[in-house]
Design a protein around this motif. Sequence first.
Motif, PDB file in Angstrom:
ATOM      1  N   GLY A  44      -6.477  -3.939   0.293  1.00  0.00           N
ATOM      2  CA  GLY A  44      -5.394  -3.691   1.245  1.00  0.00           C
ATOM      3  C   GLY A  44      -5.926  -3.620   2.664  1.00  0.00           C
ATOM      4  O   GLY A  44      -5.561  -4.409   3.514  1.00  0.00           O
ATOM      5  N   VAL A  84     -13.214   9.415   2.254  1.00  0.00           N
ATOM      6  CA  VAL A  84     -14.477   8.747   2.566  1.00  0.00           C
ATOM      7  C   VAL A  84     -14.318   7.238   2.782  1.00  0.00           C
ATOM      8  O   VAL A  84     -15.173   6.587   3.387  1.00  0.00           O
ATOM      9  CB  VAL A  84     -15.527   9.016   1.461  1.00  0.00           C
ATOM     10  N   GLY A  85     -13.204   6.681   2.319  1.00  0.00           N
ATOM     11  CA  GLY A  85     -13.061   5.221   2.273  1.00  0.00           C
ATOM     12  C   GLY A  85     -13.317   4.527   3.598  1.00  0.00           C
ATOM     13  O   GLY A  85     -13.834   3.407   3.621  1.00  0.00           O
ATOM     14  N   GLY A 116      -5.513   5.168   5.529  1.00  0.00           N
ATOM     15  CA  GLY A 116      -6.013   6.326   6.279  1.00  0.00           C
ATOM     16  C   GLY A 116      -6.831   7.282   5.413  1.00  0.00           C
ATOM     17  O   GLY A 116      -6.843   8.483   5.673  1.00  0.00           O
ATOM     18  N   ASN A 144     -16.835  17.897  -1.019  1.00  0.00           N
ATOM     19  CA  ASN A 144     -17.180  17.791  -2.435  1.00  0.00           C
ATOM     20  C   ASN A 144     -16.872  16.395  -2.939  1.00  0.00           C
ATOM     21  O   ASN A 144     -15.851  15.814  -2.591  1.00  0.00           O
ATOM     22  CB  ASN A 144     -16.411  18.835  -3.242  1.00  0.00           C
ATOM     23  N   THR A 195     -10.968   8.306 -10.537  1.00  0.00           N
ATOM     24  CA  THR A 195     -11.246   9.565  -9.821  1.00  0.00           C
ATOM     25  C   THR A 195     -10.108  10.580  -9.989  1.00  0.00           C
ATOM     26  O   THR A 195     -10.367  11.776 -10.084  1.00  0.00           O
ATOM     27  CB  THR A 195     -11.498   9.305  -8.322  1.00  0.00           C
ATOM     28  N   GLN A 204      -9.826   1.033  -4.962  1.00  0.00           N
ATOM     29  CA  GLN A 204     -10.642   2.226  -4.702  1.00  0.00           C
ATOM     30  C   GLN A 204     -11.053   2.974  -5.963  1.00  0.00           C
ATOM     31  O   GLN A 204     -11.945   3.807  -5.917  1.00  0.00           O
ATOM     32  CB  GLN A 204      -9.877   3.197  -3.793  1.00  0.00           C
ATOM     33  N   SER A 255      -5.657   9.366   0.221  1.00  0.00           N
ATOM     34  CA  SER A 255      -5.330   9.609  -1.188  1.00  0.00           C
ATOM     35  C   SER A 255      -6.023  10.854  -1.715  1.00  0.00           C
ATOM     36  O   SER A 255      -5.387  11.705  -2.338  1.00  0.00           O
ATOM     37  CB  SER A 255      -5.699   8.388  -2.027  1.00  0.00           C
ATOM     38  N   THR A 256      -7.319  10.964  -1.486  1.00  0.00           N
ATOM     39  CA  THR A 256      -8.035  12.142  -1.976  1.00  0.00           C
ATOM     40  C   THR A 256      -7.591  13.406  -1.224  1.00  0.00           C
ATOM     41  O   THR A 256      -7.242  14.402  -1.854  1.00  0.00           O
ATOM     42  CB  THR A 256      -9.561  11.931  -1.850  1.00  0.00           C
ATOM     43  N   ALA A 307      -4.048  -0.040  10.806  1.00  0.00           N
ATOM     44  CA  ALA A 307      -5.218   0.808  10.627  1.00  0.00           C
ATOM     45  C   ALA A 307      -6.186   0.129   9.673  1.00  0.00           C
ATOM     46  O   ALA A 307      -6.289   0.493   8.514  1.00  0.00           O
ATOM     47  CB  ALA A 307      -4.781   2.164  10.082  1.00  0.00           C
ATOM     48  N   GLN A 366     -17.769   2.515  -1.990  1.00  0.00           N
ATOM     49  CA  GLN A 366     -16.949   2.589  -0.778  1.00  0.00           C
ATOM     50  C   GLN A 366     -17.821   2.426   0.471  1.00  0.00           C
ATOM     51  O   GLN A 366     -17.460   1.722   1.407  1.00  0.00           O
ATOM     52  CB  GLN A 366     -16.205   3.937  -0.722  1.00  0.00           C
ATOM     53  N   GLN A 421       0.831  -1.205   0.000  1.00  0.00           N
ATOM     54  CA  GLN A 421       0.000   0.000   0.000  1.00  0.00           C
ATOM     55  C   GLN A 421       0.866   1.255   0.000  1.00  0.00           C
ATOM     56  O   GLN A 421       0.344   2.359  -0.112  1.00  0.00           O
ATOM     57  CB  GLN A 421      -0.908   0.011   1.241  1.00  0.00           C
ATOM     58  N   HIS A 439      -8.756   4.766  -8.168  1.00  0.00           N
ATOM     59  CA  HIS A 439      -7.981   5.993  -8.419  1.00  0.00           C
ATOM     60  C   HIS A 439      -7.765   6.275  -9.901  1.00  0.00           C
ATOM     61  O   HIS A 439      -7.625   7.422 -10.290  1.00  0.00           O
ATOM     62  CB  HIS A 439      -6.601   5.904  -7.750  1.00  0.00           C
ATOM     63  N   ARG A 443      -9.083  -0.185   7.827  1.00  0.00           N
ATOM     64  CA  ARG A 443     -10.123   0.753   7.389  1.00  0.00           C
ATOM     65  C   ARG A 443     -10.416   1.791   8.465  1.00  0.00           C
ATOM     66  O   ARG A 443     -11.552   1.986   8.888  1.00  0.00           O
ATOM     67  CB  ARG A 443     -11.389   0.008   6.964  1.00  0.00           C
TER      68      ARG A 443
HETATM   69  N1  PCD Z   1     -13.683   9.778  -3.401  1.00  0.00           N
HETATM   70  C1  PCD Z   1     -14.505  10.632  -4.111  1.00  0.00           C
HETATM   71  N2  PCD Z   1     -14.894  11.815  -3.554  1.00  0.00           N
HETATM   72  C2  PCD Z   1     -14.479  12.144  -2.301  1.00  0.00           C
HETATM   73  C3  PCD Z   1     -13.651  11.284  -1.571  1.00  0.00           C
HETATM   74  C4  PCD Z   1     -13.250  10.103  -2.164  1.00  0.00           C
HETATM   75  O1  PCD Z   1     -14.912  10.302  -5.243  1.00  0.00           O
HETATM   76  N3  PCD Z   1     -14.853  13.304  -1.737  1.00  0.00           N
HETATM   77  C5  PCD Z   1     -13.213   8.541  -4.019  1.00  0.00           C
HETATM   78  C6  PCD Z   1     -11.690   8.596  -4.200  1.00  0.00           C
HETATM   79  O2  PCD Z   1     -11.233   9.295  -5.207  1.00  0.00           O
HETATM   80  C7  PCD Z   1     -11.301   7.126  -4.169  1.00  0.00           C
HETATM   81  C8  PCD Z   1     -12.295   6.565  -3.184  1.00  0.00           C
HETATM   82  O3  PCD Z   1     -13.436   7.458  -3.195  1.00  0.00           O
HETATM   83  O4  PCD Z   1     -11.480   6.560  -5.427  1.00  0.00           O
HETATM   84  C9  PCD Z   1     -11.683   6.485  -1.737  1.00  0.00           C
HETATM   85  O5  PCD Z   1     -11.042   7.691  -1.466  1.00  0.00           O
HETATM   86  P1  PCD Z   1     -10.347   8.081  -0.095  1.00  0.00           P
HETATM   87  O6  PCD Z   1     -11.363   8.231   0.954  1.00  0.00           O
HETATM   88  O7  PCD Z   1      -9.445   9.213  -0.361  1.00  0.00           O
HETATM   89  O8  PCD Z   1      -9.517   6.798   0.318  1.00  0.00           O
HETATM   90  P2  PCD Z   1      -8.208   6.209  -0.365  1.00  0.00           P
HETATM   91  O9  PCD Z   1      -7.013   6.771   0.293  1.00  0.00           O
HETATM   92  O10 PCD Z   1      -8.340   6.275  -1.814  1.00  0.00           O
HETATM   93  O11 PCD Z   1      -8.351   4.700  -0.006  1.00  0.00           O
HETATM   94  C10 PCD Z   1      -7.973   4.213   1.271  1.00  0.00           C
HETATM   95  C11 PCD Z   1      -9.184   3.556   1.929  1.00  0.00           C
HETATM   96  C12 PCD Z   1      -8.713   2.715   3.092  1.00  0.00           C
HETATM   97  S1  PCD Z   1      -7.708   3.392   4.182  1.00  0.00           S
HETATM   98  C13 PCD Z   1      -9.158   1.449   3.244  1.00  0.00           C
HETATM   99  S2  PCD Z   1      -8.629   0.574   4.549  1.00  0.00           S
HETATM  100  C14 PCD Z   1     -10.132   0.780   2.311  1.00  0.00           C
HETATM  101  C15 PCD Z   1     -10.893   1.900   1.532  1.00  0.00           C
HETATM  102  O12 PCD Z   1      -9.913   2.758   1.010  1.00  0.00           O
HETATM  103  N4  PCD Z   1      -9.436  -0.111   1.443  1.00  0.00           N
HETATM  104  C16 PCD Z   1     -10.057  -0.483   0.260  1.00  0.00           C
HETATM  105  N5  PCD Z   1     -11.661   1.315   0.484  1.00  0.00           N
HETATM  106  C17 PCD Z   1     -11.183   0.234  -0.231  1.00  0.00           C
HETATM  107  N6  PCD Z   1     -11.809  -0.136  -1.327  1.00  0.00           N
HETATM  108  C18 PCD Z   1     -11.357  -1.191  -2.026  1.00  0.00           C
HETATM  109  N7  PCD Z   1     -12.024  -1.568  -3.151  1.00  0.00           N
HETATM  110  N8  PCD Z   1     -10.277  -1.902  -1.609  1.00  0.00           N
HETATM  111  C19 PCD Z   1      -9.610  -1.559  -0.500  1.00  0.00           C
HETATM  112  O13 PCD Z   1      -8.556  -2.230  -0.117  1.00  0.00           O
HETATM  113 MO1  PCD Z   1      -6.745   1.669   5.436  1.00  0.00          MO
HETATM  114  O14 PCD Z   1      -5.845   2.707   6.555  1.00  0.00           O
HETATM  115  O15 PCD Z   1      -5.565   0.988   4.461  1.00  0.00           O
HETATM  116  O16 PCD Z   1      -6.809   0.419   6.691  1.00  0.00           O
END
Ligand code: PCD
Length: 778
Positions: free
Chosen positions: A241, A730-731, A536, A657, A502, A497, A539-540, A356, A667, A211, A499, A358
């Motif tokens: 991951g 938001v993940g 954590g 946003n 997005t 996720q 990424s966004t 960690a 997610q 990761q 990427h 999620r």
């Molecule tokens: N987004 C949007 N809007 C907003 C925010 C966000 O659209 N406002 C989207 C983005 O771009 C991406 C997603 O949604 O595509 C997510 O993001 P984020 O919240 O920034 O987050 P990232 O950094 O990318 O990722 C991370 C996360 C975590 S941390 C976990 S566990 C999980 C979640 O992610 N993992 C996973 N989800 C998921 N999904 C999948 N399919 N697979 C996986 O493995 Mo840790 O600390 O590592 O425990």
Amino acid sequence: MGEEVTRKEDKRFITGRGNYVDDIKKPRMLHCEIVRSPHAHARIEDIDGSRAMALDGVVAVLTADDLLEHDLATMPTLMDDTQDVLVNDKVKFQSQEVAAVIATDRYVAKDGAEKVEVEYEVLDPVVDAEEALEEDAPLIREELDDQEDNHIFDWETGDKEETQEIFDAADVTVEEEMEYQRLHPAPIETCGCVADWDPGDDKMTVHMTSQAPHAHRTLFSQVSGIPEHKVRIVSPDVGGGFGNKVPIYPGYVVAAAASYVLERPVKWIEERSENIQTTGFARDYDMTGELAATEDGEIQGVKVDVLANHGAYNAAAQPSKFPAGFFNIFTGSYDIEAAYGSLTGVYTNTAPGGVAYRCSFRVTEAVYLIERMVKVLADELDVDPAEIRRKNFIPSDAFPYESATGWNYDSGDYEKALDKALEMADYDHYREEQQRRIEQDADKLIGIGISSFTEVVGAGPGKQCDIAGIEMFDSADLRVNPTGNAVLRVGVQTQGQGHETTFAQIVAEELGMDVDDIVVEHGDTDTEPYGLGTYGSRSTPVAGAATAVAARKVRDKAKSIAANELEAAEEDIEWDRESGEFHVAGAPDRSITITEIAAGAYMNHPGSEEPGLEATNYYDPPEMTYPFGSYIVIVEVDRETGEVDFEKFVAVDDCGNRINPMIIEGQIHGGLAQGIGTAMMEHVTYDDNGNVTGGDFMNYLLPTAKEIPNFETGHTVTPSPHHPIGAKGVGESPTVGSPPAIVNAVVDAMSHAGVSHVEMPMTPDVVWESLDEAGLAI
Ligand code: PCD
């Protein structure tokens, strides 16, 4: 932004063209299988590999002695502890790595591993954190000079005295002890690697389930002594991951060492039970929470005390500069005057971890504690749990808000999210129905659980957050080609996720390009800019911000090229977000697209500028982002069997946003499923001898489609004021927010009979016991 763009990566996944570590095959490649200890605590007397070596196809049997020759017998953990790569003297948890068999075929390697004979002197183990602190507990880390017991550290935060004064003067105080059981992230793909030492270039290439490829390159270089520019980490497609692929594990190091010694590529792929039994677990916190409040339910103070089982090595995934993500959010969504938290870490004869899962650094545990405590208080005062939340929320006009433990919440509108969830859940109706069932002495009780959580994601800032000392910034490098399409390279690494979709959307939005014209690359340290990786929900908030800033730099340069092409002054060039075009101020018909500008950048660049059209940004966020939400869970509890059925599951999320609502929906669904697993089923259990009794999918229960109800999702939008595109992560929100809502619901079904807590996982027998104790069982 905001478009439900179909995931670009899915074409390769659904047509079977994904490229995972185990898909990699190299000429002359060998396979590595690890010999593991059946005992949790034992001294190694002797290892005899001769019967394994006699097998046709076995090339080597490696032990700690072989690794010692190359100074690779130990490796640093993320918390700066030292873990054996292969056990040198004493085994400290069941299934620990004792030796490795390298063979021409995976099955031969496996047969070989079974033929390695190890003599053990079995010692008494201790698996329980509390027992590990007792005076007569066996000493686990006797190799450490100053270690006289199993205690690792004490951390604290907040103002102890001020908090105590508030508790002393309070009308009401409540206290509850609760356990957040040991869990294991269960990505579909286990960990593995293909290590390939090239003696011609003196270069080590490791394709691995990572990761955080760059951080792993730095660590690999530090452990092996191979200079960093001669180490290449490639993280190809990763099959999930969930925090499990943040640490470095002995298997990677053994495969790399074997490749170095044998000068052939070596593949190591974990089995499922090896993954569950030995790689980074999550949670395992014994927590006591206390709240102080006025008679009418105004919360004034919070105290928490935690005993953390860190296993045999201190290998939690956590920034080293601040002790625990737990501390920056245990005041929750509430405006609480005083807070004090203390946490003690303990070694036990269990696998190391504390990743960690999620959750950014123990946030899940903190959210569970505060959201459970608010329910405990509501029951004590006999007020509606929705109302007590509303009364104590940090008001929407109080942001940016500094919490009692000194963290800066960027933005929030908690009441709005709660109101929306209440309406979606048909709250009043179910309250009436609940009452009706009680009055009619019905066989099935109704419980309504709420969680109005605040998450904290997007580490850095670098001044506060680091991995093994490296600050948690992130990066983006955007190159627009002469024909108008572009390559974006980022320091984060997707594991599913989305990427590739997005991040392309961010560039498309900022430059007026088509999403299909942007390709997103990640996971190869030879080509990508240095980044700290994906976990954590960072990424966004971090690399997404870097992407927006890099795109804006390209836009700035594009303006001077546009000026040249349109024969106007640069100051007069405007960019129009709607059309995605550049035009001369006051003359919208004199316009030019990014594609035409790209051609100009390479074929007709103004003399004042360098040719080309590209930009890089390394982004160190000023603060973290604080996504939030309100979840309402309505359950039916069967008084006869203790079974819990989900009647309704409402999740309202706010991540600022939104880039891609469809991906966000996915997610949320995934995270809620994991929250249900947590609350109802999952638990890595041990017996007194240190045997992992919950270490495979027969005994570690994951939810399947059958256990997952229909989710009703909703959202509000409160942008992050400091993020370039106003987005928050938001993940992790759904995994963090849902367990307390579910437990609150089950408790709520029985609270009229005095039940104040039910431990997770709430299997039918556990629930039935509570029913029975409360006199509700039939
Ligand atoms: N987004 C949007 N809007 C907003 C925010 C966000 O659209 N406002 C989207 C983005 O771009 C991406 C997603 O949604 O595509 C997510 O993001 P984020 O919240 O920034 O987050 P990232 O950094 O990318 O990722 C991370 C996360 C975590 S941390 C976990 S566990 C999980 C979640 O992610 N993992 C996973 N989800 C998921 N999904 C999948 N399919 N697979 C996986 O493995 Mo840790 O600390 O590592 O425990």
